[in-house]
Design a protein around this motif. Structure first.
Motif, PDB file in Angstrom:
ATOM      1  N   PHE A 129      34.806  36.298  59.782  1.00 49.93           N
ATOM      2  CA  PHE A 129      35.454  36.927  58.635  1.00 49.93           C
ATOM      3  C   PHE A 129      34.567  36.843  57.401  1.00 49.93           C
ATOM      4  N   HIS A 130      34.467  37.968  56.702  1.00 46.74           N
ATOM      5  CA  HIS A 130      33.559  38.056  55.564  1.00 46.74           C
ATOM      6  C   HIS A 130      34.218  38.823  54.424  1.00 46.74           C
ATOM      7  N   ALA A 131      33.951  38.386  53.209  1.00 44.02           N
ATOM      8  CA  ALA A 131      34.488  39.043  52.014  1.00 44.02           C
ATOM      9  C   ALA A 131      33.471  40.049  51.501  1.00 44.02           C
ATOM     10  N   LEU A 132      33.749  41.325  51.703  1.00 45.72           N
ATOM     11  CA  LEU A 132      32.823  42.374  51.283  1.00 45.72           C
ATOM     12  C   LEU A 132      33.148  42.929  49.905  1.00 45.72           C
ATOM     13  N   GLY A 133      34.335  42.606  49.394  1.00 46.49           N
ATOM     14  CA  GLY A 133      34.700  43.123  48.085  1.00 46.49           C
ATOM     15  C   GLY A 133      34.995  44.607  48.094  1.00 46.49           C
ATOM     16  N   LEU A 134      35.644  45.103  49.147  1.00 50.56           N
ATOM     17  CA  LEU A 134      36.010  46.520  49.156  1.00 50.56           C
ATOM     18  C   LEU A 134      37.052  46.799  48.083  1.00 50.56           C
ATOM     19  N   PRO A 135      36.952  47.918  47.393  1.00 50.91           N
ATOM     20  CA  PRO A 135      37.928  48.245  46.346  1.00 50.91           C
ATOM     21  C   PRO A 135      39.338  48.309  46.921  1.00 50.91           C
ATOM     22  N   PRO A 136      40.313  47.662  46.286  1.00 49.53           N
ATOM     23  CA  PRO A 136      41.674  47.602  46.832  1.00 49.53           C
ATOM     24  C   PRO A 136      42.523  48.808  46.438  1.00 49.53           C
ATOM     25  N   PHE A 137      43.442  49.154  47.312  1.00 44.71           N
ATOM     26  CA  PHE A 137      44.458  50.163  47.001  1.00 44.71           C
ATOM     27  C   PHE A 137      45.513  50.114  48.099  1.00 44.71           C
ATOM     28  N   GLY A 138      46.597  50.853  47.885  1.00 44.75           N
ATOM     29  CA  GLY A 138      47.676  50.866  48.857  1.00 44.75           C
ATOM     30  C   GLY A 138      48.642  49.707  48.651  1.00 44.75           C
ATOM     31  N   PRO A 139      49.612  49.564  49.568  1.00 43.31           N
ATOM     32  CA  PRO A 139      50.650  48.540  49.398  1.00 43.31           C
ATOM     33  C   PRO A 139      50.149  47.132  49.616  1.00 43.31           C
ATOM     34  N   GLY A 140      48.962  46.983  50.228  1.00 43.30           N
ATOM     35  CA  GLY A 140      48.465  45.660  50.552  1.00 43.30           C
ATOM     36  C   GLY A 140      49.231  45.060  51.714  1.00 43.30           C
ATOM     37  N   ARG A 141      48.627  44.082  52.351  1.00 44.93           N
ATOM     38  CA  ARG A 141      49.351  43.350  53.393  1.00 44.93           C
ATOM     39  C   ARG A 141      49.691  41.988  52.815  1.00 44.93           C
ATOM     40  N   THR A 142      50.852  41.901  52.225  1.00 48.80           N
ATOM     41  CA  THR A 142      51.217  40.693  51.510  1.00 48.80           C
ATOM     42  C   THR A 142      51.803  39.645  52.439  1.00 48.80           C
ATOM     43  N   ARG A 143      51.728  38.411  51.990  1.00 52.13           N
ATOM     44  CA  ARG A 143      52.427  37.335  52.686  1.00 52.13           C
ATOM     45  C   ARG A 143      53.897  37.367  52.320  1.00 52.13           C
ATOM     46  N   ARG A 144      54.716  36.650  53.052  1.00 49.60           N
ATOM     47  CA  ARG A 144      56.154  36.733  52.842  1.00 49.60           C
ATOM     48  C   ARG A 144      56.562  36.365  51.421  1.00 49.60           C
ATOM     49  N   PHE A 145      55.790  35.485  50.779  1.00 52.26           N
ATOM     50  CA  PHE A 145      56.152  35.034  49.432  1.00 52.26           C
ATOM     51  C   PHE A 145      55.316  35.714  48.352  1.00 52.26           C
ATOM     52  N   ASP A 146      54.496  36.692  48.737  1.00 51.93           N
ATOM     53  CA  ASP A 146      53.560  37.325  47.815  1.00 51.93           C
ATOM     54  C   ASP A 146      54.179  38.599  47.264  1.00 51.93           C
ATOM     55  N   LEU A 147      54.374  38.655  45.971  1.00 47.49           N
ATOM     56  CA  LEU A 147      55.019  39.803  45.345  1.00 47.49           C
ATOM     57  C   LEU A 147      54.023  40.816  44.807  1.00 47.49           C
ATOM     58  N   ILE A 148      52.745  40.591  45.015  1.00 45.29           N
ATOM     59  CA  ILE A 148      51.706  41.479  44.493  1.00 45.29           C
ATOM     60  C   ILE A 148      51.240  42.423  45.600  1.00 45.29           C
ATOM     61  N   ALA A 149      51.003  43.692  45.250  1.00 38.11           N
ATOM     62  CA  ALA A 149      50.510  44.672  46.227  1.00 38.11           C
ATOM     63  C   ALA A 149      49.031  44.431  46.476  1.00 38.11           C
ATOM     64  N   ARG A 150      48.723  43.341  47.133  1.00 38.32           N
ATOM     65  CA  ARG A 150      47.329  42.997  47.387  1.00 38.32           C
ATOM     66  C   ARG A 150      47.167  42.606  48.852  1.00 38.32           C
ATOM     67  N   ASP A 151      45.916  42.507  49.270  1.00 35.86           N
ATOM     68  CA  ASP A 151      45.620  42.098  50.638  1.00 35.86           C
ATOM     69  C   ASP A 151      44.640  40.942  50.572  1.00 35.86           C
ATOM     70  N   VAL A 152      45.098  39.753  50.939  1.00 39.25           N
ATOM     71  CA  VAL A 152      44.248  38.567  50.855  1.00 39.25           C
ATOM     72  C   VAL A 152      43.466  38.334  52.144  1.00 39.25           C
ATOM     73  N   GLY A 153      43.607  39.239  53.128  1.00 44.54           N
ATOM     74  CA  GLY A 153      42.802  39.145  54.331  1.00 44.54           C
ATOM     75  C   GLY A 153      43.108  37.926  55.170  1.00 44.54           C
ATOM     76  N   ARG A 154      42.051  37.268  55.613  1.00 44.61           N
ATOM     77  CA  ARG A 154      42.181  36.149  56.537  1.00 44.61           C
ATOM     78  C   ARG A 154      43.053  35.025  55.972  1.00 44.61           C
TER      79      ARG A 154
END
Length: 430
Positions: free
Chosen positions: A273-298
């Motif tokens: 797993f690697h952090a490439l810094g791709l520009p974010p967009f979309g609903p994100g894949r949030t964790r159950r307690f995450d209220l932000i439309a972001r994707d924290v990946g691994r």
């Protein structure tokens, strides 16, 4: 795509990928899996199949940055977000990954964030979102993975108020699978074929979701093998299999550009797993307690801060067929994806939504790019960006792109099974 490191000594080219690198598969089970793969009976509302988002016409992907799942209409780049009460309620948060060579013996981790892997974490052979509720008897990692699109509201299950499958999944992740299995075995042709294909099944009533998943995995493992590209022929000794530009690109891939430091081995992936810094967009894949439309990946799977915004290195066979690129399809062009690896901070800052490809859905526009209004989150993502790669000229980028095109199989138009004309449910085939 591939992570670039600073200029370094040439990395070793891999051994050729061969039939011996794949587990044996029962062809009768695979033939059954073909029908299931294209049959919408597996979805909650009976309106989407596995093939809808992983169609061979589009390199086993769908041609969009973010998938158009439940509620969408059409196929591939012509698929739209639907309308009226049946339209999509949200975008699938990630790019639909290609399926090539996932049946290889050495594959141990799947999904962009690695949330399906071979492990004995829950004493059932796999680490998955179902945890201890994953049923026993799954015969491969690919079979375990096949279960989870069926549980996703945005992908195949539908909304919790729409059908019995999604309603059951809303109660607990494993509750919908018996309903799907019952739907399948109740169709006479499926019941008969399961009895014929599986030695342990004597009557249709014995068919479970495990058998459905094993059949799906058998089909994918056979149908989507690909190791006869010009690059594979070159590895096998055909020194003239690559043209001059592709040879220069190969030298860059295994040398100056350092691509093979992550896209390593016969599968062209370190499965890390690697952090490439791709520009974010979309609903994100949030964790159950995450209220932000972001994707924290691994980090969403591991809960380790050091895994924030890291995503699995994809395998690269047929990559030229599977645009857009990245876990969220941030780039439609291979050359742009290469440029991002070379200068992730600069490309992040210069990125515009025009680089992505999303189906028009005006009711979702407010969510699509809302993450860019959160300056703190954007700053966090920019801090977790890979180091810049070595400077490459546009001519070198063109050569690397040419090499990536040399990873396209030469017999993709002659699949073992292909797309069936019809499926036992009688539902339309994409």
């Amino acid at each position: 795509m591939f992570t670039v490191v600073m200029a370094q000594a040439a990395l070793a080219e891999p051994a050729p990928l061969t039939e011996a690198d794949f587990a044996s598969v029962d062809k009768d089970q695979a033939a059954l899996g073909q029908l299931l793969f294209y049959d919408k009976i597996l979805s909650g509302n009976r309106n989407i199949s596995c093939a809808t988002c992983h169609h061979p016409k589009f390199g086993t992907s769908d041609g969009w940055s973010l998938g158009i799942g439940e509620g969408g209409v059409g196929l591939g780049p012509d698929r739209n977000a639907g309308q009226d009460h049946s339209r999509i309620e949200k975008r699938v948060p990630r790019n639909a990954p290609a399926l090539w060579n996932l049946g290889a013996r050495d594959v141990h981790t799947l999904m962009h964030d690695g949330r399906v892997s071979i492990a004995d974490t829950y004493e059932n052979g796999f680490n998955t979102p179902a945890e201890e509720w994953l049923p026993n008897g799954l015969n491969s990692l690919l079979a375990a993975q096949a279960l989870f699109p069926l549980t996703s509201e945005a992908e195949m299950a539908g909304g919790s108020h729409e059908n019995e499958v999604s309603g059951a999944v809303n109660d607990r992740i494993d509750k919908g699978w018996p309903i799907v299995a019952k739907r399948v075995r109740a169709i006479p042709e499926y019941g008969r074929r399961f009895v014929e294909a599986f030695d342990h099944i004597d009557a249709p009533e014995q068919v479970t979701i495990v058998d459905v998943a094993n059949a799906l995995a058998a089909f994918q493992a056979l149908e989507f093998r690909s190791f006869d590209s010009p690059f594979d022929l070159y590895l096998g000794g055909a020194v003239d299999a690559l043209d001059a530009s592709q040879e220069r690109g190969l030298d860059l891939f295994y040398g100056k550009a350092g691509c093979a430091s992550c896209h390593s081995g016969p599968l062209l992936s370190d499965q890390q797993f690697h952090a490439l810094g791709l520009p974010p967009f979309g609903p994100g894949r949030t964790r159950r307690f995450d209220l932000i439309a972001r994707d924290v990946g691994r980090m969403g799977e591991s809960d380790r801060l050091e895994d924030a915004y890291r995503f699995r290195t994809p395998m690269l066979r047929n990559v030229a067929l599977t645009a857009p690129y990245g876990h969220n399809g941030a780039y439609q062009d291979l050359a742009d994806m290469i440029r991002h690896h070379l200068d992730p901070e600069g490309m992040f800052d210069r990125w515009t939504p025009a680089k992505a490809k999303l189906p028009d859905a005006p009711w979702l526009h407010q969510v699509d790019y809302v993450i860019w209004q959160d300056r703190a989150e954007i700053a966090r993502q920019r801090r977790n960006v890979a180091a810049s790669g070595p400077p490459l000229s546009e001519a070198e980028i063109a050569d690397l792109t040419a090499f990536l095109h040399a990873l396209t199989g030469t017999s993709l138009d002659r699949p073992m099974f292909g797309v069936p004309e019809k499926v036992p449910s009688g539902l339309p085939v994409d």
